[in-house]
Scaffold this motif. Structure first.
Motif, PDB file in Angstrom:
ATOM      1  N   ASP A  84      35.917  41.414  36.645  1.00  0.00           N
ATOM      2  CA  ASP A  84      35.846  42.530  35.703  1.00  0.00           C
ATOM      3  C   ASP A  84      37.099  42.509  34.843  1.00  0.00           C
ATOM      4  O   ASP A  84      38.204  42.761  35.336  1.00  0.00           O
ATOM      5  CB  ASP A  84      35.713  43.858  36.440  1.00  0.00           C
ATOM      6  N   ASN A  85      36.936  42.204  33.566  1.00  0.00           N
ATOM      7  CA  ASN A  85      38.075  42.105  32.656  1.00  0.00           C
ATOM      8  C   ASN A  85      38.661  43.461  32.279  1.00  0.00           C
ATOM      9  O   ASN A  85      39.713  43.522  31.643  1.00  0.00           O
ATOM     10  CB  ASN A  85      37.680  41.326  31.397  1.00  0.00           C
ATOM     11  N   ASN A  86      38.000  44.549  32.676  1.00  0.00           N
ATOM     12  CA  ASN A  86      38.538  45.889  32.417  1.00  0.00           C
ATOM     13  C   ASN A  86      39.525  46.340  33.493  1.00  0.00           C
ATOM     14  O   ASN A  86      40.128  47.391  33.363  1.00  0.00           O
ATOM     15  CB  ASN A  86      37.410  46.923  32.320  1.00  0.00           C
TER      16      ASN A  86
ATOM     17  N   GLY B  82      41.665  41.425  34.502  1.00  0.00           N
ATOM     18  CA  GLY B  82      40.725  40.489  35.107  1.00  0.00           C
ATOM     19  C   GLY B  82      40.845  40.483  36.612  1.00  0.00           C
ATOM     20  O   GLY B  82      41.701  39.816  37.176  1.00  0.00           O
TER      21      GLY B  82
ATOM     22  N   GLU C  67      28.301  37.041  30.734  1.00  0.00           N
ATOM     23  CA  GLU C  67      29.091  38.265  30.721  1.00  0.00           C
ATOM     24  C   GLU C  67      28.162  39.468  30.693  1.00  0.00           C
ATOM     25  O   GLU C  67      27.207  39.511  29.930  1.00  0.00           O
ATOM     26  CB  GLU C  67      30.027  38.293  29.520  1.00  0.00           C
TER      27      GLU C  67
ATOM     28  N   ASN D  95      28.783  43.335  30.263  1.00  0.00           N
ATOM     29  CA  ASN D  95      29.690  44.462  30.010  1.00  0.00           C
ATOM     30  C   ASN D  95      31.095  44.226  30.573  1.00  0.00           C
ATOM     31  O   ASN D  95      31.566  44.959  31.434  1.00  0.00           O
ATOM     32  CB  ASN D  95      29.113  45.758  30.560  1.00  0.00           C
ATOM     33  N   ASN D  96      31.752  43.187  30.097  1.00  0.00           N
ATOM     34  CA  ASN D  96      33.107  42.806  30.512  1.00  0.00           C
ATOM     35  C   ASN D  96      33.179  42.254  31.925  1.00  0.00           C
ATOM     36  O   ASN D  96      34.269  42.058  32.443  1.00  0.00           O
ATOM     37  CB  ASN D  96      34.100  43.958  30.333  1.00  0.00           C
ATOM     38  N   LEU D  97      32.052  42.040  32.562  1.00  0.00           N
ATOM     39  CA  LEU D  97      32.017  41.378  33.861  1.00  0.00           C
ATOM     40  C   LEU D  97      31.646  39.926  33.604  1.00  0.00           C
ATOM     41  O   LEU D  97      30.546  39.631  33.150  1.00  0.00           O
ATOM     42  CB  LEU D  97      30.983  42.027  34.784  1.00  0.00           C
ATOM     43  N   VAL D  98      32.568  39.042  33.887  1.00  0.00           N
ATOM     44  CA  VAL D  98      32.332  37.614  33.702  1.00  0.00           C
ATOM     45  C   VAL D  98      31.879  37.025  35.026  1.00  0.00           C
ATOM     46  O   VAL D  98      32.524  37.241  36.060  1.00  0.00           O
ATOM     47  CB  VAL D  98      33.612  36.898  33.195  1.00  0.00           C
TER      48      VAL D  98
END
Length: 170
Positions: free
Chosen positions: A61-63, A67, A3, A5-8
């Motif tokens: 990107d979970n932001n 997702g 991950e 910064n909220n990017l998985v």
């Protein structure tokens, strides 16, 4: 899985397959970075990206909308047998998501993953000279520009364009 910064970033699943193919298809249709026919069908793009031997990864990107698939890359062995310690990779960031660090994050992850998979080097054989964002990423991640192939790519807008061969020891 990793991950940033909220990017998985992880191996893709069947649930993301359609989103990935759509992102790649749009990039191919532009005719400015990938050497496949801009008229490629959905099925052709799916065969290209998910062909046997390709390990396909997804960046989510979970932001965004809880997702959102924002990019993908694939890793594969560059040559069989006596050259199978060098891998190749192809990367794509979805339209509207360039310049947000996704390409760099996927590049870093891919280098770590390739090393984890046992590869000793990564090589790109066809980085289009007009793709300045991609060249900047690979330069910043320590790739060496091995050589330039003159007029090797038929850019949809700019015509014949040079391509770079790039290499990095892992």
């Amino acid at each position: 899985m990793s991950e940033y910064n909220n990017l998985v970033i992880r191996r893709s699943t069947d649930q993301e397959r359609d989103e990935i193919v759509q992102i790649v298809k749009v990039a191919i249709e532009r005719g400015d970075t990938l050497a496949y026919s801009p008229e490629s069908t959905y099925e052709e793009v799916e065969r290209i990206w998910f062909s046997e031997g390709n390990l396909v990864y997804v960046a989510i990107d979970n932001n965004i909308d809880g997702g959102k698939v924002v990019g993908s890359f694939r890793i594969r062995t560059l040559q069989p047998y006596l050259g199978n310690h060098v891998c190749n990779a192809g990367f794509i960031v979805g339209d509207g998501y360039a310049g947000k660090g996704y390409g760099t994050a996927m590049g870093k992850f891919a280098l770590e993953e390739a090393k984890r998979l046992g590869y000793k080097a990564m090589q790109f054989n066809f980085v289009v000279d007009t793709n300045k964002a991609s060249l900047k990423i690979w330069d910043n991640l320590g790739f060496t520009r091995i050589g330039k192939i003159p007029n090797a790519f038929r850019h949809k807008v700019k015509g014949l364009t040079d391509v770079w061969i790039m290499h990095k020891e892992l």
